[in-house]
Design a protein around this motif. Structure first.
Motif, PDB file in Angstrom:
ATOM      1  N   VAL A  40       0.872  -1.173   0.000  1.00  0.00           N
ATOM      2  CA  VAL A  40       0.000   0.000   0.000  1.00  0.00           C
ATOM      3  C   VAL A  40       0.906   1.218   0.000  1.00  0.00           C
ATOM      4  CG1 VAL A  40      -1.992  -1.062   1.129  1.00  0.00           C
ATOM      5  CG2 VAL A  40      -0.198  -0.038   2.533  1.00  0.00           C
ATOM      6  N   GLY A  41       0.413   2.291  -0.560  1.00  0.00           N
ATOM      7  CA  GLY A  41       1.230   3.493  -0.599  1.00  0.00           C
ATOM      8  C   GLY A  41       0.423   4.661  -1.097  1.00  0.00           C
ATOM      9  N   GLY A  42       1.108   5.773  -1.285  1.00  0.00           N
ATOM     10  CA  GLY A  42       0.386   6.920  -1.795  1.00  0.00           C
ATOM     11  C   GLY A  42       1.190   8.193  -1.726  1.00  0.00           C
ATOM     12  N   LYS A  43       0.547   9.206  -2.251  1.00  0.00           N
ATOM     13  CA  LYS A  43       1.126  10.542  -2.314  1.00  0.00           C
ATOM     14  C   LYS A  43       0.703  11.305  -1.064  1.00  0.00           C
ATOM     15  CE  LYS A  43       2.227  14.545  -4.482  1.00  0.00           C
ATOM     16  NZ  LYS A  43       2.744  15.156  -3.268  1.00  0.00           N
ATOM     17  N   SER A  44       1.657  11.828  -0.318  1.00  0.00           N
ATOM     18  CA  SER A  44       1.391  12.702   0.819  1.00  0.00           C
ATOM     19  C   SER A  44       0.363  12.108   1.793  1.00  0.00           C
ATOM     20  CB  SER A  44       0.952  14.076   0.308  1.00  0.00           C
ATOM     21  OG  SER A  44       0.952  15.024   1.356  1.00  0.00           O
ATOM     22  N   MET A  45      -0.846  12.692   1.867  1.00  0.00           N
ATOM     23  CA  MET A  45      -1.864  12.184   2.782  1.00  0.00           C
ATOM     24  C   MET A  45      -2.180  10.709   2.508  1.00  0.00           C
ATOM     25  SD  MET A  45      -5.879  13.246   3.142  1.00  0.00           S
ATOM     26  CE  MET A  45      -6.334  12.168   1.754  1.00  0.00           C
ATOM     27  N   GLY A  46      -2.204  10.321   1.242  1.00  0.00           N
ATOM     28  CA  GLY A  46      -2.474   8.926   0.886  1.00  0.00           C
ATOM     29  C   GLY A  46      -1.422   7.990   1.448  1.00  0.00           C
ATOM     30  N   GLY A  47      -0.159   8.429   1.424  1.00  0.00           N
ATOM     31  CA  GLY A  47       0.926   7.639   2.001  1.00  0.00           C
ATOM     32  C   GLY A  47       0.813   7.563   3.512  1.00  0.00           C
ATOM     33  N   ARG A  48       0.420   8.686   4.112  1.00  0.00           N
ATOM     34  CA  ARG A  48       0.244   8.695   5.567  1.00  0.00           C
ATOM     35  C   ARG A  48      -0.862   7.720   5.986  1.00  0.00           C
ATOM     36  NH1 ARG A  48      -2.501  12.941   9.143  1.00  0.00           N
ATOM     37  NH2 ARG A  48      -1.913  12.278  11.224  1.00  0.00           N
ATOM     38  N   MET A  49      -1.960   7.713   5.218  1.00  0.00           N
ATOM     39  CA  MET A  49      -3.049   6.775   5.520  1.00  0.00           C
ATOM     40  C   MET A  49      -2.575   5.325   5.358  1.00  0.00           C
ATOM     41  SD  MET A  49      -5.492   8.432   6.690  1.00  0.00           S
ATOM     42  CE  MET A  49      -4.713   9.970   7.150  1.00  0.00           C
ATOM     43  N   ALA A  50      -1.708   5.093   4.372  1.00  0.00           N
ATOM     44  CA  ALA A  50      -1.152   3.746   4.166  1.00  0.00           C
ATOM     45  C   ALA A  50      -0.352   3.309   5.393  1.00  0.00           C
ATOM     46  CB  ALA A  50      -0.274   3.722   2.916  1.00  0.00           C
ATOM     47  N   THR A  51       0.424   4.249   5.992  1.00  0.00           N
ATOM     48  CA  THR A  51       1.208   3.891   7.178  1.00  0.00           C
ATOM     49  C   THR A  51       0.279   3.632   8.369  1.00  0.00           C
ATOM     50  OG1 THR A  51       1.535   6.198   7.928  1.00  0.00           O
ATOM     51  CG2 THR A  51       3.205   5.270   6.447  1.00  0.00           C
ATOM     52  N   LEU A  52      -0.792   4.419   8.480  1.00  0.00           N
ATOM     53  CA  LEU A  52      -1.742   4.223   9.584  1.00  0.00           C
ATOM     54  C   LEU A  52      -2.457   2.879   9.450  1.00  0.00           C
ATOM     55  CD1 LEU A  52      -3.074   7.864   9.766  1.00  0.00           C
ATOM     56  CD2 LEU A  52      -2.106   6.630  11.709  1.00  0.00           C
ATOM     57  N   LEU A  53      -2.755   2.506   8.201  1.00  0.00           N
ATOM     58  CA  LEU A  53      -3.393   1.212   7.945  1.00  0.00           C
ATOM     59  C   LEU A  53      -2.461   0.084   8.380  1.00  0.00           C
ATOM     60  CD1 LEU A  53      -6.064   0.197   6.568  1.00  0.00           C
ATOM     61  CD2 LEU A  53      -4.709  -0.116   4.500  1.00  0.00           C
ATOM     62  N   ALA A  54      -1.190   0.227   8.013  1.00  0.00           N
ATOM     63  CA  ALA A  54      -0.200  -0.809   8.342  1.00  0.00           C
ATOM     64  C   ALA A  54       0.157  -0.814   9.825  1.00  0.00           C
ATOM     65  CB  ALA A  54       1.060  -0.605   7.506  1.00  0.00           C
ATOM     66  N   ALA A  55      -0.110   0.298  10.519  1.00  0.00           N
ATOM     67  CA  ALA A  55       0.184   0.377  11.953  1.00  0.00           C
ATOM     68  C   ALA A  55      -0.983  -0.112  12.800  1.00  0.00           C
ATOM     69  CB  ALA A  55       0.520   1.816  12.342  1.00  0.00           C
ATOM     70  N   GLY A  56      -2.146  -0.282  12.174  1.00  0.00           N
ATOM     71  CA  GLY A  56      -3.334  -0.718  12.908  1.00  0.00           C
ATOM     72  C   GLY A  56      -3.448  -2.225  12.971  1.00  0.00           C
ATOM     73  N   LYS A  57      -4.671  -2.691  13.172  1.00  0.00           N
ATOM     74  CA  LYS A  57      -4.893  -4.138  13.308  1.00  0.00           C
ATOM     75  C   LYS A  57      -4.922  -4.839  11.963  1.00  0.00           C
ATOM     76  CE  LYS A  57      -7.502  -3.864  17.638  1.00  0.00           C
ATOM     77  NZ  LYS A  57      -7.876  -2.451  17.753  1.00  0.00           N
ATOM     78  N   PHE A  58      -4.984  -4.034  10.884  1.00  0.00           N
ATOM     79  CA  PHE A  58      -5.108  -4.601   9.547  1.00  0.00           C
ATOM     80  C   PHE A  58      -3.769  -5.191   9.119  1.00  0.00           C
ATOM     81  CE2 PHE A  58      -6.004  -4.419   4.940  1.00  0.00           C
ATOM     82  CZ  PHE A  58      -7.235  -5.035   4.967  1.00  0.00           C
ATOM     83  N   ARG A  59      -3.730  -6.471   8.835  1.00  0.00           N
ATOM     84  CA  ARG A  59      -2.440  -7.131   8.603  1.00  0.00           C
ATOM     85  C   ARG A  59      -2.323  -7.809   7.235  1.00  0.00           C
ATOM     86  NH1 ARG A  59      -0.439  -4.334  11.622  1.00  0.00           N
ATOM     87  NH2 ARG A  59       0.129  -4.645  13.787  1.00  0.00           N
TER      88      ARG A  59
END
Length: 199
Positions: free
Chosen positions: A79-98
């Motif tokens: 997962v990845g993205g530009k700016s905010m999209g990338g930040r959301m990708a890191t939050l997704l990977a930091a959460g329970k979603f594996r």
């Protein structure tokens, strides 16, 4: 790779088009999607602020689930993205979603421009997969000297600098490179990261 757009531009902005093309050139197929507020803007043409974080993450999670359904569990999925999209990708990977194998951020918003007291890195140590950040050296959301002063950021596997690039990887006018060249560099570095850290 599932690629998310930034706060102000849609999934088919020039940056996103060039990035998807450059990644494909490196053998990384990508899927783009739009967060709900941007989809609404496409329908009626009215600009809106981004949705709140839970809605953004739910939309991202849905895309990952759809991709996994289609690809199965054997294909590495980033997962990845530009700016905010990338930040959301890191939050997704930091959460329970594996259900993801790596994260790539293109112009990470480390802090709002000029606000060095508001770093957005606290959750990165919870990212359970390899994390790559590609950043222009002139990006007001995080410049080399600012990052250096922070020291090692836990959870950040690899940080690559694109010389002269701003938040959109636009180089200085005097540089021989163009935006497309820096985006191509970013795609090449992504491929290297996938080979070194993900596969």
């Amino acid at each position: 790779m599932i690629l998310a757009h930034g706060a102000g531009a849609p999934m088919d902005s020039l940056f996103m088009e060039l990035l998807a093309e450059a990644l494909a050139g490196q053998g990384i197929e990508s899927v783009r999607f739009e967060f709900p507020y941007m989809a609404k803007r496409r329908e009626d043409g009215r600009k809106r602020p981004p949705d709140r974080q839970p809605a953004l993450l739910a939309a991202f999670e849905e895309q990952v689930s759809l991709a996994r359904e289609e690809l199965g569990s054997q294909v590495p999925l980033l997962v990845g993205g530009k700016s905010m999209g990338g930040r959301m990708a890191t939050l997704l990977a930091a959460g329970k979603f594996r259900d993801i194998d790596g994260v790539a951020c293109y112009g990470y918003p480390f802090h709002p421009p000029g606000k060095l007291d508001r770093w957005r890195t606290d959750h990165l140590d919870k990212v359970a997969v390899p994390l790559l950040v590609l950043q222009g050296t002139r990006d007001p959301f995080g410049k080399p000297d600012e990052l250096k002063a922070q020291g090692q950021i836990p959870g950040l596997t690899r940080l690559c600098w694109l010389d002269g690039g701003n938040h959109d990887f636009q180089p200085l006018a005097r540089q021989p490179e163009q935006q497309s060249d820096l985006i191509a560099q970013a795609a090449q570095l992504t491929r290297q990261f996938v080979e070194d850290a993900v596969l």
